[in-house]
Design an enzyme around this catalytic site. Sequence first.
Site, mmCIF file in Angstrom:
data_model
loop_
_atom_site.group_PDB
_atom_site.id
_atom_site.type_symbol
_atom_site.label_atom_id
_atom_site.label_comp_id
_atom_site.label_asym_id
_atom_site.label_seq_id
_atom_site.Cartn_x
_atom_site.Cartn_y
_atom_site.Cartn_z
ATOM 1 N N ASP A 1 -28.566 3.240 24.392
ATOM 2 C CA ASP A 1 -28.026 3.105 23.038
ATOM 3 C C ASP A 1 -28.907 3.737 21.972
ATOM 4 O O ASP A 1 -28.507 3.881 20.823
ATOM 5 C CB ASP A 1 -27.917 1.616 22.685
ATOM 6 C CG ASP A 1 -26.632 1.013 23.188
ATOM 7 O OD1 ASP A 1 -25.614 1.709 23.173
ATOM 8 O OD2 ASP A 1 -26.659 -0.162 23.590
HETATM 9 C C1 BGC Z 1 -31.449 -1.864 21.150
HETATM 10 C C2 BGC Z 1 -30.562 -1.599 22.312
HETATM 11 C C3 BGC Z 1 -29.209 -2.181 22.022
HETATM 12 C C4 BGC Z 1 -28.671 -1.589 20.714
HETATM 13 C C5 BGC Z 1 -27.287 -2.063 20.343
HETATM 14 C C6 BGC Z 1 -30.830 -1.348 19.871
HETATM 15 O O1 BGC Z 1 -31.618 -1.708 18.800
HETATM 16 O O2 BGC Z 1 -32.717 -1.288 21.356
HETATM 17 O O3 BGC Z 1 -31.124 -2.146 23.491
HETATM 18 O O4 BGC Z 1 -28.337 -1.896 23.072
HETATM 19 O O5 BGC Z 1 -29.561 -1.898 19.683
HETATM 20 O O6 BGC Z 1 -27.251 -3.315 19.819
HETATM 21 C C1 NOJ Z 2 -28.674 -3.102 25.646
HETATM 22 C C2 NOJ Z 2 -27.211 -2.883 25.612
HETATM 23 O O1 NOJ Z 2 -26.540 -4.120 25.705
HETATM 24 C C3 NOJ Z 2 -26.762 -1.980 26.734
HETATM 25 O O2 NOJ Z 2 -25.395 -1.696 26.606
HETATM 26 C C4 NOJ Z 2 -27.569 -0.724 26.745
HETATM 27 O O3 NOJ Z 2 -27.153 0.056 27.840
HETATM 28 C C5 NOJ Z 2 -29.042 -1.007 26.802
HETATM 29 N N1 NOJ Z 2 -29.407 -1.878 25.723
HETATM 30 C C6 NOJ Z 2 -29.891 0.251 26.748
HETATM 31 O O4 NOJ Z 2 -29.901 0.811 25.487
#
Ligand code: BGC
Ligand code: NOJ
Length: 812
Positions: A485
């Site tokens: 993400d």
């Molecule tokens: C986090 C991710 C998460 C994304 C969406 C980011 O700040 O590092 O792990 O999936 O937010 O909420």
């Molecule tokens: C947490 C999110 O819930 C997931 O969808 C994502 O793949 C990982 N972070 C990595 O960014």
Amino acid sequence: MNILKYGYFDDENKEYVITRPDTPLPWINYLGCESYFGIISNTAGGYSFYKDARLRRLTRYRYNNVPTDFGGRYLYIRDNKKKEFWSPTWQPTRSKLEQYKCRHGLGYTIISSFYKKIEAKIRYIVPLGDNLEIWQLSIKNHRKNSVDLSIFSCIEFCLWNAIDDSANFQRNFNTGEIEIEDGVIYHKTEYRERRNHFAFFACSESLEGFDTQRENFLGSYRGWENPIVVESGQSSNSNAFGWSPIGSHHINLILNPNESKQIILILGYHENNVDNKFDPIGTQKINKKTVKEVNPINVEKAFASLNNYWNNLLNIFHVNTPDIHTNRMVNIWNPYQNMITFKLSRSASFFESGISRGIGFRDSNQDLLGFMHMVPTEAKKQILDLAATQLITGGAYHQYQPLTKKGNQDIGSEFNDDPLWLVLSVSAYLKETGDLSILDELVQFNNEPGTEQPLFNHLQCSLQYIHDRLGPHDLPLIGRADWNDCLNLNCFSDNPDQSFQTTKNKEGKVAESVFIAGLFIAALKEFIKILKQKNSLDETKLYLEWAENMNSAILKYGWDGEWFVRAYDNFGNKIGSHECEEGQIFIEPQGYCIMAGVGIEEGFAEKALNSVKSKLATPHGIMLCQPPYSQYYIHLGEISSYPPGYKENGSIFCHTNPWIMIAEAMVGHGDQAHDYYTRINPSARETISEVHRCEPYIYAQMIAGKDAPTFGEAKNSWLTGTATWNLIAVTNWILGIRPTYNGLSISPVIPKNWSGFKATRIFRGVKYHISVERIGTGNRSMLYINEKQIEGNIIPFPPSGINEMFIDVKIT
Ligand code: BGC
Ligand code: NOJ
């Protein structure tokens, strides 16, 4: 039993026992597994909600509070003679308890303590089939003299919508409404207006008094640790009208020496059907009835049926290996965590506030993989709900709210990996159940009536979506982000008020993802198998061609010489290549390309895995990338906004580690696969709880990487795809027991020093008793049924009527 500084595993009772309240972080558990849920810490902190932590929050909780973890399911005990009071759960008074124990079990928590020879034990449980939680307090006097006690309960109601509750004070301080009848406290803010639901808080005993207005209970400028009512021993019988409604009962109790007593409290949710929502005051009969029925015998029954429910689920897959940490996680805690992630996705934990994220499309499709075998019917429902949030373009809403099941507008779509995960969850469902009829289920797009198409077409749309969005190297365009993400290659954000996930300052026609390329091939391969099941052999040609083309694109543009490239940025430059200064190698494409079978024949897989080992692996697990980014790069986005070693910027992002374990198992490296498994196995990390800090019975999303000053420290426990993937990696690949369309496949890739293992697996109504013996040091396994060797590694389905099979496996 190995008692460490903070506690121990009680495997027989399937509990983790915490022996001191001041754990490094609150160590939590979940109550409920249907519609009513509660989060409970080892000192009774936490909150409850019905289905949706954002829209139907029953009790209030303040995240990031100081002192930490304040607000929960509290009881106070007061010695009326000595005018002294304490909390039997340690918080909120934090009195010096002589003994303390918290037993977190599957769907319940028991906290017990001794204070000046008064023993208290509270069992918190959400019974199956009810929308309520029970607090069962057993209290015993171990003193030589009788004791005059007051018990005060307390919870703080949330005004339902948790976002509004924490922001809209000009209104909320005026709307709170309570009704008290027969000692039952009803929280009914907005009831009979726009709401058809209310909460109730009841007690099995007749009351000395009660309170429902927070300020009356606490006293002004006081906190939960010394409420004026508890201090004085006198409830004020307050009736909340606006401000902050709470529920507090006051019970008086004289206990003779050795005498004990049980008090039961119930916090529940009730919903009238919408037509009845204007029922006159005092007609909430159902709840009064419920309240009366809950006596100690019924609580025991509820507890027994909850245990039964879990025992049945855990019976579906059970192993006995030479490694206690594998056994414990596979047999108890990992499936339990999978159930929680399956139910709650990433919405509510002590790190996910319940207000910011609903059910993730990508997340839940993955969560399904690790819980499918236990609840296939529920899995089917979830798959259909998820598919209904797919857009007609083939893309998907990134998240939806569990209460409305509608996609969240504020986050929208265009995470280009999203649609592919649907193909994987459906194919896992088909293999587990053989129920091809799911493919014909009519499912809406974007929840719009009239748009229904068979689920099968949704899968085609998913694949088409990727195929139609290829970039300059014929690799899939990344969109807002793929699985990672924080790799936001079209975002270019220079404004801190923008969201990395939704801002898009570039057209998105250049940046490509090698990870999606691998995932695309994996999904295509599964889809082709589905077509074969449907006897649509002609159609396979097209998808085979897509897979071959993508394979060539990866080998041509996605191979860096020693590992797979991660992506191409908006300028067409490589990310995750030796050419880069930082972020030279990423874990995701190494895992998913190999899992998709890319580069295995060419020897690239072995090379990539060697690079993972030498560049990314640490004693605490495998890091996401190296070297981490040391500054913010506008063309990379959120990943470079994290300090080195945290989160996506080079932490051990545990979700991805099992992909490498699977890849290692696929190329026959059982020792390496299991070694990686052990590095992040929470039970195996129990001895380093002071470093790890999160719960030792549950996976956390991340463990700080080697570049962080807190190397080895876990964060974001409970709600993470890590749970599902670890169970898949260890059961399907290391132990090698996998459902297929043709039967149960068994081909273990276990460590060399294991003499074997035993397992039972219920698959399509048949119980397989599997006994594996290692007779050589390789990975070739031979399967015997009744001492007769069968060809290959798949046990064909037995004729109907046979519901037990005994399989011997020899590994040479
Ligand atoms: C986090 C991710 C998460 C994304 C969406 C980011 O700040 O590092 O792990 O999936 O937010 O909420
Ligand atoms: C947490 C999110 O819930 C997931 O969808 C994502 O793949 C990982 N972070 C990595 O960014």
